[in-house]
Write a protein that holds these residues in place. Sequence first.
Motif, PDB file in Angstrom:
ATOM      1  N   LYS A   1      81.337 -25.233  60.434  1.00 40.71           N
ATOM      2  CA  LYS A   1      80.924 -25.115  59.126  1.00 40.71           C
ATOM      3  C   LYS A   1      79.862 -26.384  58.955  1.00 40.71           C
ATOM      4  O   LYS A   1      80.451 -27.475  58.730  1.00 40.71           O
ATOM      5  CB  LYS A   1      82.146 -25.136  58.035  1.00 40.71           C
ATOM      6  N   GLY A   2      78.771 -26.034  59.034  1.00 42.22           N
ATOM      7  CA  GLY A   2      77.683 -27.074  58.567  1.00 42.22           C
ATOM      8  C   GLY A   2      77.389 -27.379  57.020  1.00 42.22           C
ATOM      9  O   GLY A   2      77.071 -26.397  56.254  1.00 42.22           O
ATOM     10  N   THR A   3      77.938 -28.457  56.548  1.00 42.29           N
ATOM     11  CA  THR A   3      78.153 -28.833  55.119  1.00 42.29           C
ATOM     12  C   THR A   3      76.889 -29.693  54.842  1.00 42.29           C
ATOM     13  O   THR A   3      76.194 -30.384  55.476  1.00 42.29           O
ATOM     14  CB  THR A   3      79.314 -28.918  54.366  1.00 42.29           C
ATOM     15  N   GLN A   4      77.156 -30.193  53.279  1.00 53.54           N
ATOM     16  CA  GLN A   4      76.363 -31.337  52.749  1.00 53.54           C
ATOM     17  C   GLN A   4      76.890 -32.676  53.215  1.00 53.54           C
ATOM     18  O   GLN A   4      76.398 -33.655  53.052  1.00 53.54           O
ATOM     19  CB  GLN A   4      76.096 -31.108  51.486  1.00 53.54           C
TER      20      GLN A   4
ATOM     21  N   GLY B   1      82.595 -33.780  56.823  1.00 48.20           N
ATOM     22  CA  GLY B   1      83.946 -33.102  56.856  1.00 48.20           C
ATOM     23  C   GLY B   1      84.649 -33.073  55.382  1.00 48.20           C
ATOM     24  O   GLY B   1      83.939 -32.580  54.632  1.00 48.20           O
ATOM     25  N   VAL B   2      85.867 -33.035  55.564  1.00 48.68           N
ATOM     26  CA  VAL B   2      86.727 -32.634  54.534  1.00 48.68           C
ATOM     27  C   VAL B   2      87.239 -33.966  53.807  1.00 48.68           C
ATOM     28  O   VAL B   2      87.918 -34.674  54.601  1.00 48.68           O
ATOM     29  CB  VAL B   2      87.960 -31.707  55.018  1.00 48.68           C
ATOM     30  N   TYR B   3      87.396 -34.096  52.759  1.00 48.18           N
ATOM     31  CA  TYR B   3      87.809 -35.208  51.770  1.00 48.18           C
ATOM     32  C   TYR B   3      88.697 -34.828  50.853  1.00 48.18           C
ATOM     33  O   TYR B   3      88.734 -33.616  50.488  1.00 48.18           O
ATOM     34  CB  TYR B   3      86.705 -35.903  51.018  1.00 48.18           C
ATOM     35  N   ASN B   4      89.794 -35.695  50.389  1.00 48.28           N
ATOM     36  CA  ASN B   4      90.454 -35.451  49.292  1.00 48.28           C
ATOM     37  C   ASN B   4      90.054 -35.218  48.069  1.00 48.28           C
ATOM     38  O   ASN B   4      90.567 -35.033  46.960  1.00 48.28           O
ATOM     39  CB  ASN B   4      91.751 -36.484  49.421  1.00 48.28           C
TER      40      ASN B   4
ATOM     41  N   VAL C   1      80.925 -37.940  44.127  1.00 41.62           N
ATOM     42  CA  VAL C   1      81.461 -38.220  42.768  1.00 41.62           C
ATOM     43  C   VAL C   1      82.235 -39.494  42.720  1.00 41.62           C
ATOM     44  O   VAL C   1      82.371 -40.429  42.244  1.00 41.62           O
ATOM     45  CB  VAL C   1      82.087 -36.889  41.852  1.00 41.62           C
ATOM     46  N   ASP C   2      83.177 -39.421  43.864  1.00 43.94           N
ATOM     47  CA  ASP C   2      84.488 -40.201  44.110  1.00 43.94           C
ATOM     48  C   ASP C   2      84.081 -41.204  45.255  1.00 43.94           C
ATOM     49  O   ASP C   2      84.390 -40.711  46.315  1.00 43.94           O
ATOM     50  CB  ASP C   2      85.760 -39.787  44.102  1.00 43.94           C
ATOM     51  N   PRO C   3      83.786 -42.382  45.112  1.00 43.61           N
ATOM     52  CA  PRO C   3      83.341 -43.095  46.405  1.00 43.61           C
ATOM     53  C   PRO C   3      84.425 -43.830  47.324  1.00 43.61           C
ATOM     54  O   PRO C   3      84.273 -44.315  48.244  1.00 43.61           O
ATOM     55  CB  PRO C   3      82.515 -44.476  46.037  1.00 43.61           C
ATOM     56  N   THR C   4      85.608 -43.453  46.428  1.00 45.89           N
ATOM     57  CA  THR C   4      87.114 -43.860  47.090  1.00 45.89           C
ATOM     58  C   THR C   4      87.685 -42.699  48.079  1.00 45.89           C
ATOM     59  O   THR C   4      88.596 -42.927  48.493  1.00 45.89           O
ATOM     60  CB  THR C   4      87.837 -44.498  46.018  1.00 45.89           C
ATOM     61  N   ALA C   5      86.882 -41.503  48.150  1.00 42.82           N
ATOM     62  CA  ALA C   5      87.531 -40.452  48.522  1.00 42.82           C
ATOM     63  C   ALA C   5      87.617 -40.760  50.190  1.00 42.82           C
ATOM     64  O   ALA C   5      87.010 -41.293  50.741  1.00 42.82           O
ATOM     65  CB  ALA C   5      86.538 -39.383  48.625  1.00 42.82           C
ATOM     66  N   THR C   6      88.871 -40.187  50.726  1.00 46.17           N
ATOM     67  CA  THR C   6      89.095 -40.296  51.911  1.00 46.17           C
ATOM     68  C   THR C   6      88.826 -39.052  53.029  1.00 46.17           C
ATOM     69  O   THR C   6      89.271 -37.887  52.514  1.00 46.17           O
ATOM     70  CB  THR C   6      90.639 -40.700  52.022  1.00 46.17           C
ATOM     71  N   ARG C   7      88.230 -39.131  53.948  1.00 49.53           N
ATOM     72  CA  ARG C   7      87.938 -38.100  54.707  1.00 49.53           C
ATOM     73  C   ARG C   7      88.947 -37.894  55.651  1.00 49.53           C
ATOM     74  O   ARG C   7      89.718 -38.770  56.274  1.00 49.53           O
ATOM     75  CB  ARG C   7      86.650 -38.316  55.559  1.00 49.53           C
ATOM     76  N   TYR C   8      89.369 -36.868  56.188  1.00 45.55           N
ATOM     77  CA  TYR C   8      90.316 -36.167  57.048  1.00 45.55           C
ATOM     78  C   TYR C   8      89.851 -36.192  58.324  1.00 45.55           C
ATOM     79  O   TYR C   8      88.713 -35.400  58.633  1.00 45.55           O
ATOM     80  CB  TYR C   8      91.078 -35.175  56.725  1.00 45.55           C
TER      81      TYR C   8
ATOM     82  N   THR D   1      85.724 -33.030  60.543  1.00 44.88           N
ATOM     83  CA  THR D   1      86.968 -32.696  60.252  1.00 44.88           C
ATOM     84  C   THR D   1      87.579 -31.323  61.026  1.00 44.88           C
ATOM     85  O   THR D   1      86.671 -30.308  61.097  1.00 44.88           O
ATOM     86  CB  THR D   1      87.422 -32.560  59.013  1.00 44.88           C
ATOM     87  N   THR D   2      88.575 -31.301  61.833  1.00 42.23           N
ATOM     88  CA  THR D   2      89.070 -30.245  62.469  1.00 42.23           C
ATOM     89  C   THR D   2      90.223 -29.634  61.771  1.00 42.23           C
ATOM     90  O   THR D   2      90.981 -30.207  61.721  1.00 42.23           O
ATOM     91  CB  THR D   2      89.370 -30.308  63.836  1.00 42.23           C
ATOM     92  N   VAL D   3      90.045 -28.228  61.472  1.00 38.95           N
ATOM     93  CA  VAL D   3      91.442 -27.562  60.658  1.00 38.95           C
ATOM     94  C   VAL D   3      91.814 -26.725  62.005  1.00 38.95           C
ATOM     95  O   VAL D   3      91.014 -25.727  62.555  1.00 38.95           O
ATOM     96  CB  VAL D   3      90.680 -26.824  59.655  1.00 38.95           C
TER      97      VAL D   3
END
Length: 241
Positions: free
Chosen positions: A161-164, A167-170, A175-182, A235-237
């Motif tokens: 999945k090519g996105t903007q 990866g996937v964040y919490n 919007v949230d600069p402290t968001a964590t990427r998995y 991020t791999t699901v």
Amino acid sequence: MSSEPKYKRVLLKLSGEALMGNGSYGIDPETAARVSREVKRAREIGAEVCIVVGGGNIFRGLKGAAEGLDRSTADYMGMLATVMNALALQNALEKVGVDTRVLSAIPMASVSEPYIRRRAIRHLEKGRVVIFAAGTGNPFFTTDTAAALRAAEMNCDALLKGTQVDGVYNADPKVDPTATRYDSLSYMDVLTQDLKVMDASAISLSRENNIPIVVFSIHAEDALVNVLQGKGVCTTVGEEQ
């Protein structure tokens, strides 16, 4: 760029917004050309590539329904938008020398081939890039679900999945600069935490068919090739380790 791909046959899911570039609507020719060059590099390292593209840059069914259109009618309009994007992407791919076929779930003989599973597989075996248009051909199903369905039908090794974002964040990293990427997640993690990777139907379908979902930024240079080779930021699901 000569190393063998980790995933031999993949389905690349692109949102319609991925084709907008810096615009707010429609298709940016330079962005379509850059994505096409990424796909060409993927073909050059030996990967078989099929693509599902959304239509949100032209028309979004849910938004149309919210504004008073009948939901089925709005969804069919969204499917037509995906056909427009598929034709634009086909044109861009063929400009860089990639043999391409558009297969539509809604028959449109003048502009595309009808979706027939065996025909699509044969195109892939012949080295062509196959673009699946018009979603599943049914209202109430997103192009995410269409991507998971086609990935299963084509016996793909992964759904990319090519996105903007990379990866996937919490939380939304824009919007949230402290968001964590998995780095990795299980299918159940995505469903139970309601992470906005793909809709629940797409996640469940991928889980049932054990197809890993790899989320990465389509805007990073050589991102697609890096992901195919098991490198790069993503991020791999998949199944619980």
